[in-house]
Design a protein around this motif. Sequence first.
Motif, short mmCIF file in Angstrom:
data_model
loop_
_atom_site.label_atom_id
_atom_site.label_comp_id
_atom_site.label_asym_id
_atom_site.label_seq_id
_atom_site.Cartn_x
_atom_site.Cartn_y
_atom_site.Cartn_z
N CYS A 1 0.85 -1.19 0.00
CA CYS A 1 0.00 0.00 0.00
C CYS A 1 0.89 1.24 0.00
CB CYS A 1 -0.88 -0.06 1.23
SG CYS A 1 -1.77 1.43 1.61
N ARG A 2 0.69 2.11 -0.96
CA ARG A 2 1.50 3.33 -0.99
C ARG A 2 1.09 4.23 0.17
NH1 ARG A 2 -2.32 4.40 -5.61
NH2 ARG A 2 -1.15 2.91 -6.79
N HIS A 3 2.07 4.89 0.76
CA HIS A 3 1.80 5.73 1.92
C HIS A 3 2.88 6.80 2.09
CE1 HIS A 3 4.33 2.40 3.36
NE2 HIS A 3 4.82 3.27 4.23
N ILE A 4 2.54 7.79 2.92
CA ILE A 4 3.47 8.87 3.24
C ILE A 4 3.70 8.86 4.75
CG2 ILE A 4 3.92 11.35 3.24
CD1 ILE A 4 1.97 11.56 0.86
N HIS A 5 4.96 8.79 5.16
CA HIS A 5 5.33 8.95 6.56
C HIS A 5 5.55 10.44 6.80
CE1 HIS A 5 7.17 4.66 7.15
NE2 HIS A 5 5.86 4.65 7.07
N MET A 6 5.07 10.94 7.95
CA MET A 6 5.33 12.33 8.32
C MET A 6 5.17 12.53 9.81
SD MET A 6 1.96 14.40 6.86
CE MET A 6 2.32 14.05 5.15
N THR A 7 5.78 13.60 10.32
CA THR A 7 5.65 13.96 11.72
C THR A 7 4.33 14.70 11.93
OG1 THR A 7 6.68 16.12 11.44
CG2 THR A 7 8.16 14.26 11.91
N PRO A 8 3.90 14.86 13.18
CA PRO A 8 2.70 15.67 13.44
C PRO A 8 2.84 17.10 12.90
CG PRO A 8 3.18 14.34 15.37
CD PRO A 8 4.35 14.17 14.41
N ALA A 9 4.04 17.67 12.99
CA ALA A 9 4.25 19.03 12.45
C ALA A 9 4.07 19.05 10.94
CB ALA A 9 5.65 19.53 12.83
N ASP A 10 4.56 18.02 10.24
CA ASP A 10 4.36 17.92 8.79
C ASP A 10 2.87 17.81 8.48
OD1 ASP A 10 7.13 17.88 8.16
OD2 ASP A 10 7.21 15.70 8.43
N ALA A 11 2.17 16.99 9.24
CA ALA A 11 0.73 16.80 9.01
C ALA A 11 -0.02 18.12 9.16
CB ALA A 11 0.18 15.75 9.97
N GLU A 12 0.37 18.89 10.16
CA GLU A 12 -0.26 20.20 10.35
C GLU A 12 0.05 21.12 9.18
OE1 GLU A 12 -0.13 23.93 13.48
OE2 GLU A 12 0.34 21.92 14.23
N GLN A 13 1.31 21.12 8.75
CA GLN A 13 1.72 21.97 7.62
C GLN A 13 0.95 21.64 6.34
OE1 GLN A 13 5.91 21.72 6.67
NE2 GLN A 13 5.65 22.76 4.72
N SER B 1 -1.97 20.06 6.27
CA SER B 1 -3.41 19.98 6.59
C SER B 1 -3.99 18.59 6.32
CB SER B 1 -4.20 21.03 5.80
OG SER B 1 -3.74 22.32 6.12
N VAL B 2 -3.28 17.58 6.81
CA VAL B 2 -3.75 16.19 6.70
C VAL B 2 -3.70 15.56 8.09
CG1 VAL B 2 -3.04 15.91 4.29
CG2 VAL B 2 -1.43 15.33 6.13
N LYS B 3 -4.31 14.39 8.22
CA LYS B 3 -4.28 13.71 9.50
C LYS B 3 -3.97 12.23 9.31
CE LYS B 3 -9.26 13.36 9.44
NZ LYS B 3 -10.20 14.32 9.03
N ASP B 4 -3.57 11.59 10.39
CA ASP B 4 -3.22 10.19 10.37
C ASP B 4 -4.35 9.35 9.80
OD1 ASP B 4 -1.43 8.05 10.94
OD2 ASP B 4 -2.51 7.61 12.79
N LYS B 5 -4.03 8.42 8.95
CA LYS B 5 -4.94 7.47 8.31
C LYS B 5 -5.84 8.10 7.23
CE LYS B 5 -4.87 4.28 12.11
NZ LYS B 5 -4.80 4.70 13.47
N GLU B 6 -5.59 9.37 6.89
CA GLU B 6 -6.33 10.01 5.80
C GLU B 6 -5.79 9.50 4.47
OE1 GLU B 6 -7.18 14.50 4.03
OE2 GLU B 6 -6.27 14.27 6.00
N MET B 7 -6.65 9.40 3.47
CA MET B 7 -6.24 9.02 2.11
C MET B 7 -6.19 10.29 1.26
SD MET B 7 -5.74 5.83 2.03
CE MET B 7 -6.29 4.46 1.08
N ARG C 1 0.51 8.45 7.20
CA ARG C 1 0.90 7.85 8.48
C ARG C 1 1.67 8.89 9.27
NH1 ARG C 1 3.08 1.84 6.98
NH2 ARG C 1 1.10 0.83 7.44
N VAL C 2 1.16 9.23 10.46
CA VAL C 2 1.75 10.28 11.28
C VAL C 2 2.33 9.68 12.55
CG1 VAL C 2 1.31 12.44 12.51
CG2 VAL C 2 0.09 11.95 10.36
N ASN C 3 3.61 10.05 12.82
CA ASN C 3 4.28 9.58 14.03
C ASN C 3 5.50 10.48 14.26
OD1 ASN C 3 6.25 7.94 15.67
ND2 ASN C 3 4.56 6.49 15.59
#
Length: 71
Positions: free
Chosen positions: A1-13, A15-21, A40-42
């Motif tokens: 499954c294709r995915h993007i790893h990012m930190t919570p700060a990246d997710a905020e930048q 405007s996405v959230k963990d497990k969003e497609m 994927r946010v961690n």
Amino acid sequence: CRHIHMTPADAEQFSVKDKEMVKVRCGGERGLIFDQVLIRVNNAYALEMHVDTDESNASMVKNGDMLEIVR
């Protein structure tokens, strides 16, 4: 499954959230849009997208290429 790893700060930048497609656009010779990319946010993650080898070869995406999350 294709995915993007990012930190919570990246997710905020971005405007996405963990497990969003999301969709991700890549330009270049064989520009295309990857559909159904899982976020994927961690805190332990570095910002990077993981795709199947066949998909990266077909799209000519390489390490270090800049891609765009699209809505």
